[in-house]
Structure formats: C-alpha cells, structure tokens
Design an enzyme around this catalytic site. Sequence first.
Site, short mmCIF file in Angstrom:
data_model
loop_
_atom_site.label_atom_id
_atom_site.label_comp_id
_atom_site.label_asym_id
_atom_site.label_seq_id
_atom_site.Cartn_x
_atom_site.Cartn_y
_atom_site.Cartn_z
N ASP A 241 -6.74 12.83 0.98
CA ASP A 241 -5.40 12.33 0.65
C ASP A 241 -4.46 13.50 0.34
O ASP A 241 -3.88 13.59 -0.75
CB ASP A 241 -5.48 11.37 -0.54
CG ASP A 241 -6.34 10.16 -0.24
OD1 ASP A 241 -6.47 9.81 0.94
OD2 ASP A 241 -6.90 9.58 -1.18
N HIS A 265 -5.50 9.90 6.16
CA HIS A 265 -4.29 9.09 6.18
C HIS A 265 -3.23 9.94 6.87
O HIS A 265 -2.44 10.62 6.22
CB HIS A 265 -3.83 8.73 4.77
CG HIS A 265 -4.72 7.77 4.05
ND1 HIS A 265 -5.58 8.16 3.04
CD2 HIS A 265 -4.91 6.44 4.19
CE1 HIS A 265 -6.24 7.11 2.59
NE2 HIS A 265 -5.86 6.05 3.28
N ASP A 295 -8.00 5.92 7.98
CA ASP A 295 -7.92 4.79 7.05
C ASP A 295 -6.53 4.14 7.14
O ASP A 295 -5.78 4.08 6.17
CB ASP A 295 -8.19 5.29 5.62
CG ASP A 295 -8.40 4.14 4.65
OD1 ASP A 295 -8.61 3.01 5.10
OD2 ASP A 295 -8.35 4.41 3.44
N LYS A 297 -5.86 0.98 7.75
CA LYS A 297 -5.83 -0.39 7.22
C LYS A 297 -4.85 -1.25 8.00
O LYS A 297 -3.94 -1.87 7.45
CB LYS A 297 -5.49 -0.40 5.72
CG LYS A 297 -6.54 0.26 4.83
CD LYS A 297 -6.22 0.09 3.35
CE LYS A 297 -7.31 0.71 2.49
NZ LYS A 297 -7.30 2.19 2.52
N ASP A 300 -1.77 -6.40 10.98
CA ASP A 300 -0.69 -7.09 11.66
C ASP A 300 -1.26 -7.91 12.80
O ASP A 300 -2.47 -7.93 13.03
CB ASP A 300 0.33 -6.06 12.19
CG ASP A 300 1.77 -6.59 12.12
OD1 ASP A 300 1.97 -7.76 12.52
OD2 ASP A 300 2.65 -5.85 11.68
N SER A 349 -11.03 -1.99 -4.26
CA SER A 349 -11.53 -1.51 -5.56
C SER A 349 -10.45 -1.50 -6.64
O SER A 349 -10.72 -1.13 -7.78
CB SER A 349 -12.10 -0.10 -5.42
OG SER A 349 -11.13 0.79 -4.93
#
Length: 452
Positions: A241, A265, A295, A297, A300, A349
């Site tokens: 990250d 990301h 990642d 995610k 859509d 989480s």
Amino acid sequence: METKKEFFLECYQLGIIKFGRFTLKSGIESPFYVDLRPLASDPKILKKLANYMLDMLPLDNFDLICGVPYAALPMATAMSLESYLPLIIKRKEAKQYGTKKILEGIYTSGQNCLLVEDVVTSGASLLETIPEIENEGITVSDIVVVLDRQQGGKEILEQKGFRVHTLFTISEVCAMLKEEGHLADDEVERINDFLAGNVVKFKEEKRISYEDKLALCEHSVAQKLLEIALEKRSNLIVSADVTSTPELLALAEKVGPHIVALKTHMDILMDFDADKTILPLKDLATKYNFLLMEDRKFADIGNTQELQFSYGIYKISNWADFVTAQVIAGYESLDCFRNVGVVAIIGMSSKGTLTTADYREEATNIALSHPNVFGGVSQYKIPNELLLFTPGINLAETGDGKGQQYNTPEHAFSQLESDFIIVGRGIYKADDAEKAALNYRIAGWNAYEASL
C-alpha cells in the site's frame, strides 16, 4: 439420440450441484447445494433443457409462459423461443415508478400461464409468485421444474390443485452420479438421511495440506501459488500500500524472497507508468518467484468490469496473475476475468462490515461454481475447494483505530484454516521491511504446520 441421463451429466459438468457440507438460509446443514444458474451461460445446453421441459407438457393448454425470478427467467425465455408461447416477465417486486407493474409483457385476463421454476424445495417461492400472477386475471394450472429437491414442495403444490412436472429429482440425479462414480456410498447415505428428515452426520473435516490442495484445486493460478508455497516454505502475501513506483519496487526487492505474492493497489500510485512500473515489477516477480495480485476489488456489472480490467491506463489484464472481485453483481459479472484467477471477496476484516452470514453463504456458492474463481477473502472458514486468503494479519497490533481488526497467524491457520495470510502495515511500515517479511514468513509457516 442423447438420453436424459447423458443430458444431465452434461449439465453436471457446469457445476450445478455441489456435494459436501452446506449451511442453508434456514440454518439447516445440507449434504448438497443446487445452483442451476450456470446453465444459462451455455446456449446449447439451455436450448436442450427448454426442449426437454416442453416435451413433458400439454402445450395446447397454455397461452403464456413465465419464469420465477431470477434463475428461471433464462429457462422460460428459451422455452418461449422454442414453443412460440408468449413470454411474460414477473418482477421480483413492483416498480416504484411509471406504471408500477408487477408483470411485464402482453397478456389479457383469462389466459392460462405455464410457470417455470429451476428448483422446488418447500414451494414457498412459487406460492408467493402464483397469487401475484393470478391478481392480474391470469390462471396458473401447471408448473414445470428442472429439479425437485424432494423436501415436500411438490406435494404441497399438488395438494393445492397445481399440476407439477419435474424433469429430475435429487434421488434420480444422485443415482446417476453414483452409477458414474461421481458419488460415494457414504455421500448417498447422507443425502438419503437428509431427504428422510433425519439429522445428517457429517465427517469432521480436517485441515488439509498444501500437497492435498494441489490435487483438489483445478485452477492453474491456485496450483502455481501452492507450488510456490511449498518451494519457498511460505504462505505470506505482502500488501504493498505505497504511493510511488520507487517505493513499490524497493519493497518488492526486499520482500520478494519471502513471499508467494505481492498484493498491489495500482490506482494509488501517483506516478504509475506501464514501462517504468509494471516491467521492472514483473522482472522482480520472475527473479524472486512470486505472483502479482491486483487488489482491485471489482464491484460493477460485467461490461464495466471488463473495461476496468482490460483498458484504461492500468490494463490490469496484461500483467496481473490474479485479482480480487466482489460478487455482489452476481455470477455472470465474473465472466470477464479470462486468463487470470479471481479471489472473491466473501467477508471483510473491517469492523461493522455488511458482509453478513447470508451474504457470505451466497458469495461462497458463487465462488464455488464459477470456473474463474479459485479462492476467497474471508474471516471465516470456506470449503476446501477454494483457497482462503486472510487479511488483517499483524503480530503486534489488535486494530488501527480506523475499523481494521487484526488477527495473528496462529488464529488464521488454526481457527480459520487459512491458506495464505496477507500482511500490510506490519511489513511495509516496519523499520526493516525485509526482516519483518522474514519474521512473518516464519510465523506463518510455523502456524500452518502446527495446524495440520
């Protein structure tokens, strides 16, 4: 000419029935789970199914055809095209605008409608649907069903005066699958106990090793991850990250020897450049033998996800080995992820997450049945056919004050039966990222071995 058994076995290859241990919405544990939605993705099979169902019926009795939303809609459409019976569409709920209709299509009062359903269990969904159709002045006399789970629904509907035509029963398909070697005697016994209303005695499943999972998981990315895990004695995935390419590449260089995958990301990088970011990152992945996990995610509709996946400045499809995707848009939204693996977001989480038990159940069933999906992100156990990725792992912290809740490697492997742990700040924020990665690698592998 193809027999009914041969046709069912062709359908079975699409993963429409799973055997194992499944918790239903009612809370009851079932030895099988039925999901016929994959049939809609194979036009040839859908056409055959339509004709098999039409052959059971006195078609002259019907003026209209309607599928119970949503799984039976493609089946009813195919039957309409094959029989020339006009199709009407029943909404799940009435529109809140415009005409506010519950039924769409052209019909007149007094017509007789054939109702199509994929699976009948208790008959509840049909008993809810029929009055809504009859309130429009349409008669329902016959119901055609692909699979009867033999849990009383067919009998209840017949007691109320409806003629119910079923293509298959669960006993019939179990007999065919047993004959073909797809079901063992003990599985058939559990299914028969379940259908008889007895308490089903499931074998207590033990955590299985990476070697055993290699034989169980069919997706090529799952197999590659497991091979790397065994070769490097690591189950560690580092979450990178960071916000610049130099930071990303420096982190990959430090942690590369200790990880099975680097979770990225890309959209948080302020200086992303395909040549300067992706090419050297892929070189590092090759050098240190780890995979790239974007990642993203995705969450859509399928068409938008395909554009996000393959186009734009990131062109994720060109370099990612696997991606993360929500399943909130349904089974077909995952079809666009060709040539990569998908890890489904089954549970998160963060504190207060909306991934409730019902959502996790539905998401797990989609993940099990979709050929592009090989794993899931979750804070709970998932079936052995999927690899479990557990985020929020930290050796020193319990939370970050922003809703993130941390778990230890021991908890992930012994309680959740995780396959891979994902560590972010515990490594990339450490004073010595390489040493931290080594510590997590050792802790993760020791926890895995202790859990066997």
